[in-house]
Motif scaffolding. Structure first.
Motif, PDB file in Angstrom:
ATOM      1  N   ASP A   1      48.479   9.852  16.457  1.00  0.00           N
ATOM      2  CA  ASP A   1      47.655   8.507  16.664  1.00  0.00           C
ATOM      3  C   ASP A   1      47.542   8.343  18.178  1.00  0.00           C
ATOM      4  N   ASP A   2      48.509   8.643  19.179  1.00  0.00           N
ATOM      5  CA  ASP A   2      48.412   8.251  20.421  1.00  0.00           C
ATOM      6  C   ASP A   2      47.604   9.584  21.111  1.00  0.00           C
ATOM      7  N   VAL A   3      47.690  10.689  20.711  1.00  0.00           N
ATOM      8  CA  VAL A   3      46.765  11.870  21.233  1.00  0.00           C
ATOM      9  C   VAL A   3      45.156  11.524  20.896  1.00  0.00           C
ATOM     10  N   ILE A   4      44.953  11.145  19.765  1.00  0.00           N
ATOM     11  CA  ILE A   4      43.384  10.645  19.254  1.00  0.00           C
ATOM     12  C   ILE A   4      43.130   9.622  20.146  1.00  0.00           C
ATOM     13  N   ALA A   5      43.982   8.581  20.180  1.00  0.00           N
ATOM     14  CA  ALA A   5      43.347   7.316  20.854  1.00  0.00           C
ATOM     15  C   ALA A   5      43.141   7.777  22.370  1.00  0.00           C
ATOM     16  N   GLY A   6      44.050   8.370  22.834  1.00  0.00           N
ATOM     17  CA  GLY A   6      44.363   8.832  24.417  1.00  0.00           C
ATOM     18  C   GLY A   6      42.986   9.755  24.867  1.00  0.00           C
ATOM     19  N   LEU A   7      42.554  10.704  23.869  1.00  0.00           N
ATOM     20  CA  LEU A   7      41.601  11.589  24.241  1.00  0.00           C
ATOM     21  C   LEU A   7      40.055  10.986  24.073  1.00  0.00           C
ATOM     22  N   SER A   8      40.295   9.800  23.458  1.00  0.00           N
ATOM     23  CA  SER A   8      38.966   9.136  23.049  1.00  0.00           C
ATOM     24  C   SER A   8      38.697   8.045  24.189  1.00  0.00           C
ATOM     25  N   LEU A   9      39.470   7.850  25.265  1.00  0.00           N
ATOM     26  CA  LEU A   9      39.261   7.137  26.462  1.00  0.00           C
ATOM     27  C   LEU A   9      38.275   7.682  27.368  1.00  0.00           C
TER      28      LEU A   9
ATOM     29  N   ASN B   1      49.300  21.626  20.013  1.00  0.00           N
ATOM     30  CA  ASN B   1      48.925  22.734  19.096  1.00  0.00           C
ATOM     31  C   ASN B   1      50.046  23.080  18.062  1.00  0.00           C
ATOM     32  N   ARG B   2      51.384  23.041  18.629  1.00  0.00           N
ATOM     33  CA  ARG B   2      52.382  23.435  17.595  1.00  0.00           C
ATOM     34  C   ARG B   2      52.640  22.105  16.523  1.00  0.00           C
ATOM     35  N   GLU B   3      52.416  20.907  16.695  1.00  0.00           N
ATOM     36  CA  GLU B   3      52.894  19.809  15.977  1.00  0.00           C
ATOM     37  C   GLU B   3      51.575  19.312  15.297  1.00  0.00           C
ATOM     38  N   LEU B   4      50.383  19.401  15.827  1.00  0.00           N
ATOM     39  CA  LEU B   4      49.157  18.894  15.380  1.00  0.00           C
ATOM     40  C   LEU B   4      47.936  19.902  14.779  1.00  0.00           C
ATOM     41  N   GLY B   5      48.692  21.125  15.179  1.00  0.00           N
ATOM     42  CA  GLY B   5      47.664  22.424  14.695  1.00  0.00           C
ATOM     43  C   GLY B   5      46.357  22.354  15.394  1.00  0.00           C
ATOM     44  N   ALA B   6      46.453  21.902  16.537  1.00  0.00           N
ATOM     45  CA  ALA B   6      45.034  21.540  17.354  1.00  0.00           C
ATOM     46  C   ALA B   6      45.081  23.116  18.052  1.00  0.00           C
TER      47      ALA B   6
ATOM     48  N   SER C   1      40.182  20.492  32.987  1.00  0.00           N
ATOM     49  CA  SER C   1      39.489  21.495  32.116  1.00  0.00           C
ATOM     50  C   SER C   1      38.703  22.423  33.114  1.00  0.00           C
ATOM     51  N   LEU C   2      39.009  23.864  32.991  1.00  0.00           N
ATOM     52  CA  LEU C   2      38.393  24.784  33.847  1.00  0.00           C
ATOM     53  C   LEU C   2      36.888  25.331  33.470  1.00  0.00           C
ATOM     54  N   ALA C   3      36.569  24.545  32.013  1.00  0.00           N
ATOM     55  CA  ALA C   3      35.093  25.032  31.757  1.00  0.00           C
ATOM     56  C   ALA C   3      34.616  23.921  30.936  1.00  0.00           C
ATOM     57  N   ARG C   4      33.343  24.033  30.356  1.00  0.00           N
ATOM     58  CA  ARG C   4      32.944  22.994  29.495  1.00  0.00           C
ATOM     59  C   ARG C   4      33.382  23.585  28.039  1.00  0.00           C
ATOM     60  N   GLN C   5      34.024  22.966  27.345  1.00  0.00           N
ATOM     61  CA  GLN C   5      34.909  23.401  26.090  1.00  0.00           C
ATOM     62  C   GLN C   5      34.898  22.136  25.153  1.00  0.00           C
ATOM     63  N   SER C   6      35.338  22.383  24.088  1.00  0.00           N
ATOM     64  CA  SER C   6      35.552  21.551  23.031  1.00  0.00           C
ATOM     65  C   SER C   6      36.814  22.053  22.295  1.00  0.00           C
ATOM     66  N   VAL C   7      37.538  21.051  21.689  1.00  0.00           N
ATOM     67  CA  VAL C   7      38.917  21.229  21.357  1.00  0.00           C
ATOM     68  C   VAL C   7      39.022  20.520  19.932  1.00  0.00           C
ATOM     69  N   ARG C   8      39.544  21.081  18.816  1.00  0.00           N
ATOM     70  CA  ARG C   8      39.759  20.639  17.697  1.00  0.00           C
ATOM     71  C   ARG C   8      41.122  20.054  17.238  1.00  0.00           C
ATOM     72  N   ILE C   9      41.189  18.813  16.840  1.00  0.00           N
ATOM     73  CA  ILE C   9      42.833  18.110  16.618  1.00  0.00           C
ATOM     74  C   ILE C   9      42.595  17.462  15.338  1.00  0.00           C
ATOM     75  N   ALA C  10      42.968  17.849  14.168  1.00  0.00           N
ATOM     76  CA  ALA C  10      42.894  17.480  12.984  1.00  0.00           C
ATOM     77  C   ALA C  10      41.600  17.539  12.471  1.00  0.00           C
ATOM     78  N   ARG C  11      40.991  16.129  12.284  1.00  0.00           N
ATOM     79  CA  ARG C  11      39.621  16.350  11.689  1.00  0.00           C
ATOM     80  C   ARG C  11      38.869  15.858  13.015  1.00  0.00           C
ATOM     81  N   HIS C  12      39.110  15.610  14.103  1.00  0.00           N
ATOM     82  CA  HIS C  12      38.484  15.201  15.427  1.00  0.00           C
ATOM     83  C   HIS C  12      38.215  16.364  16.185  1.00  0.00           C
TER      84      HIS C  12
END
Ligand code: AVJ
Length: 302
Positions: free
Chosen positions: A4-12, A203-208, A234-245
């Motif tokens: 929850d904290d990761v999803i919320a924090g990366l949505s700011l 990555n380890r705990e949330l399979g990101a 971030s060293l490049a334009r990129q996207s990252v998947r975490i769960a369904r986000h």
């Protein structure tokens, strides 16, 4: 709660992650290495001031009191304090069950007659402690309070006002920005590994699918706000998947991972006063790098 904290924090708008998540098993080991780095003066300075002033620190704390420590310490300074204070009980409070267990076992071996009451809790929220049998002192070393925003530090101090009439808080002092810069940008890049481990942990705990090689450690002293900030850029334009986000990063966009506030003696006394504590004592190392504050609950009359 990590999720929850990761999803919320990366949505700011300014992406951010809470620094308490640095301390998984790998991160805790990296932090121990940081504490031994030549550039990272904080740990050595706090240990030096504790050795230098242990008699007066123990007198201030009140010998035989119950000792509550936030962030369980199996550290040298905690053992010095226990030896000098002979507390009637020791209550380590920690978010990490593993750290709590390790500290408890080790201290039980070293102090077989000490009553140890581990408290597994996240102290960034209000918490209930087991009932006390006598006078209590709160010990919050390591400049961990520097991780909190001033308003969060205020809330933490207010909460502890209900737990003890006296408090010992270790606080890193304001100093030359070059010294601060070196402490958070060590030449062995251990701090960089510590910061980047947060992505590996997610990555380890949330399979990101973070690629830590596409992020860089960035730390600087923000003088206007009196804090060292750590970011992962971030060293490049990129996207990252975490769960369904999915989270998108522009090249150069950062995740803010930590603040480490630095307080002059005056600054910290003002903060403590606003939360109802009077700064009664302050102890420092010879080089004036680090301070331990002895605070008294202003309403306690003691
Ligand atoms: C444990 C929060 C005091 O802010 O200096 C060390 C953590 N971060 N290097 C600090 C940390 C980067 C440390 N505290």
């Amino acid at each position: 709660m990590l999720k929850d904290d990761v999803i919320a924090g990366l949505s700011l708008p300014q992406k951010a992650l809470p620094p308490k998540y640095f301390y998984d098993a790998v991160g805790s080991r990296l932090f121990e290495r940081i504490c031994r780095l030549p550039e990272y003066y904080l740990t050595r300075a706090e240990l030096a001031l504790t050795r230098r002033h242990i008699g007066s620190i123990a007198r201030f704390a009140g010998k035989g009191s119950e000792l509550i420590e936030y962030g369980s310490g199996e550290s040298l300074k905690t053992r010095l304090l226990i030896r000098a204070l002979r507390p009637s009980a020791y209550l380590p409070v920690d978010i990490s069950a593993a750290a709590l267990r390790a500290a408890t076992q080790r201290l039980a071996r070293e102090f077989p007659r000490l009553r140890i009451v581990p408290v597994h809790a996240d102290f960034s929220r209000p918490l209930e402690l087991p009932a006390s049998k006598g006078r209590r002192i709160v010990y919050f070393p390591g400049s961990t309070i520097g991780n909190l925003l001033p308003e969060e530090a205020h809330a933490f101090l207010s909460m502890t006002r209900g737990q003890a009439t006296r408090m010992l808080v270790g606080v890193d002092l304001k100093k030359d920005a070059n010294v601060l810069h070196a402490a958070y940008n060590d030449s062995r890049r251990v701090t960089a590994a510590f910061n980047l481990n947060l992505l590996a942990r997610i990555n380890r705990e949330l399979g990101a699918d973070f690629d830590p090689r596409r992020f860089a450690h960035y730390a600087f002293y923000n003088a206007a706000l009196g804090r060292v900030e750590m970011h992962l850029v971030s060293l490049a334009r990129q996207s990252v998947r975490i769960a369904r986000h999915r989270f998108s990063f522009d090249a150069g966009e950062s995740i803010h991972t930590e603040n480490s506030y630095k307080y002059s003696v005056e600054d910290f006394r003002d903060l403590a006063a606003a939360a109802g504590f009077a700064g009664k004592k302050v102890w420092m190392d010879r080089k004036g790098l680090f301070a331990l504050h002895g605070l008294i609950n202003s309403g306690s009359g003691s």
